[in-house]
Design an enzyme around this catalytic site. Structure first.
Site, PDB file in Angstrom:
ATOM      1  N   ASN A 293      26.201  44.437  74.566  1.00  0.00           N
ATOM      2  CA  ASN A 293      24.951  44.695  73.667  1.00  0.00           C
ATOM      3  C   ASN A 293      24.046  45.575  74.252  1.00  0.00           C
ATOM      4  O   ASN A 293      23.631  46.120  73.290  1.00  0.00           O
ATOM      5  CB  ASN A 293      24.407  43.377  73.691  1.00  0.00           C
TER       6      ASN A 293
ATOM      7  N   ASP B 107      24.875  33.111  67.032  1.00  0.00           N
ATOM      8  CA  ASP B 107      25.871  35.129  66.524  1.00  0.00           C
ATOM      9  C   ASP B 107      24.120  34.813  64.676  1.00  0.00           C
ATOM     10  O   ASP B 107      23.972  33.691  64.117  1.00  0.00           O
ATOM     11  CB  ASP B 107      26.706  35.018  66.493  1.00  0.00           C
TER      12      ASP B 107
END
Ligand code: FPP
Length: 256
Positions: free
Chosen positions: A82, A34
């Protein structure tokens, strides 16, 4: 087999983790990569530059994990959530995955790395699916570290798929309800055949699991760093491995 047996002896000569007594290596490391966007923002760059830099980190960490003898490395590249991102970022990520597979295949082959993916491949662009298939094909006789890329992966979806598979076995008379156990469920997941992760690393400071390997991480040791993924390097990996080696894993039992 007790889970502790999956943690192999860590030879000091294999790494720079000095000064540790009875160090151990996780057999399976899973990473939530991330902070690519934040890394880019800090540098005044477009978000996609963070992903491009993140790909360089993938290369470094894959090579290092293979070198020190990790059995399995699973990287969360693209979650089933996503798809909510803007189309240009999605296009970039898909192109990046495709070019990663094309460029890195020779290295994966040379390093004897086994290759697999988890997640719903059929929703990916055809060109990405083809490169995944070709990488799996070229690495199919490899015997070293397993690299698994989680692409269009969601832990809940994976469990739904497993329940459907098991229900079908029961419906067709190939499995009785009383024989449904943890091992039947584990082997119905995308990760069938892999040991569960021993160490789950998350970069960029968030204390979340984000729908990653929900079943498999029951007893994983969690290690979070504030460093963004593009800034994650071998010394950060060693820090995580050092912390892991110092933890006592009891799996619900008592201190030995
Ligand atoms: C999270 O950062 C990262 C992703 C959603 C993509 C991960 C992709 C890579 C590391 C590069 C591609 C990988 C390969 C194997 C080619 P974010 O964009 O959510 O960051 P932010 O939270 O700071 O916005």
């Amino acid at each position: 087999m007790p889970k502790s047996q999956t943690v192999r002896e860590f030879s000091k000569s294999e790494s720079s983790l000095d000064g540790m007594t009875s160090p151990t290596l996780p057999a399976h490391i899973a990473i939530i990569m991330d902070g690519n966007g934040r890394w880019a923002k800090q540098k005044g760059l477009p978000r996609v530059e963070g992903h491009a830099q993140g790909m360089q980190t993938v290369r470094t960490i894959v090579e290092e994990c293979s070198r020190i003898g990790i059995h399995q490395l699973t990287l969360y590249c693209f979650s089933s959530e996503n798809w909510k991102r803007p189309q240009p970022e999605l296009d970039f990520l898909m192109q990046l995955l495709e070019s990663y597979l094309i460029k890195e295949r020779p290295l994966l082959f040379e390093k004897n790395i086994r290759f697999s993916t988890i997640g719903r491949k059929d929703m990916l662009p055809g060109s990405v699916q083809n490169e995944i298939d070709e990488t799996i094909r070229q690495c199919s006789n490899n015997t070293g570290m397993g690299l698994c890329l989680a692409i269009n992966y969601g832990g809940r979806q994976e469990i739904v798929d497993a329940v459907q598979k098991i229900a079908t076995l029961v419906k067709d008379g190939n499995l009785s309800i009383s024989n449904i156990n943890e091992s039947v469920i584990s082997s119905s997941l995308n990760t069938s055949g892999m040991p569960d992760p021993d160490l789950l690393i998350r970069t960029a400071g968030e204390m979340r699991i984000s729908n990653f390997l929900l079943w498999q991480i029951s007893y994983a040791e969690i290690w979070v760093t504030d460093k963004t993924w593009p800034d994650f390097d071998i010394s950060t990996l060693n820090e995580a491995l050092g912390d892991y080696a110092r933890r006592e894993r009891r799996f619900g039992g008592l201190k030995t």
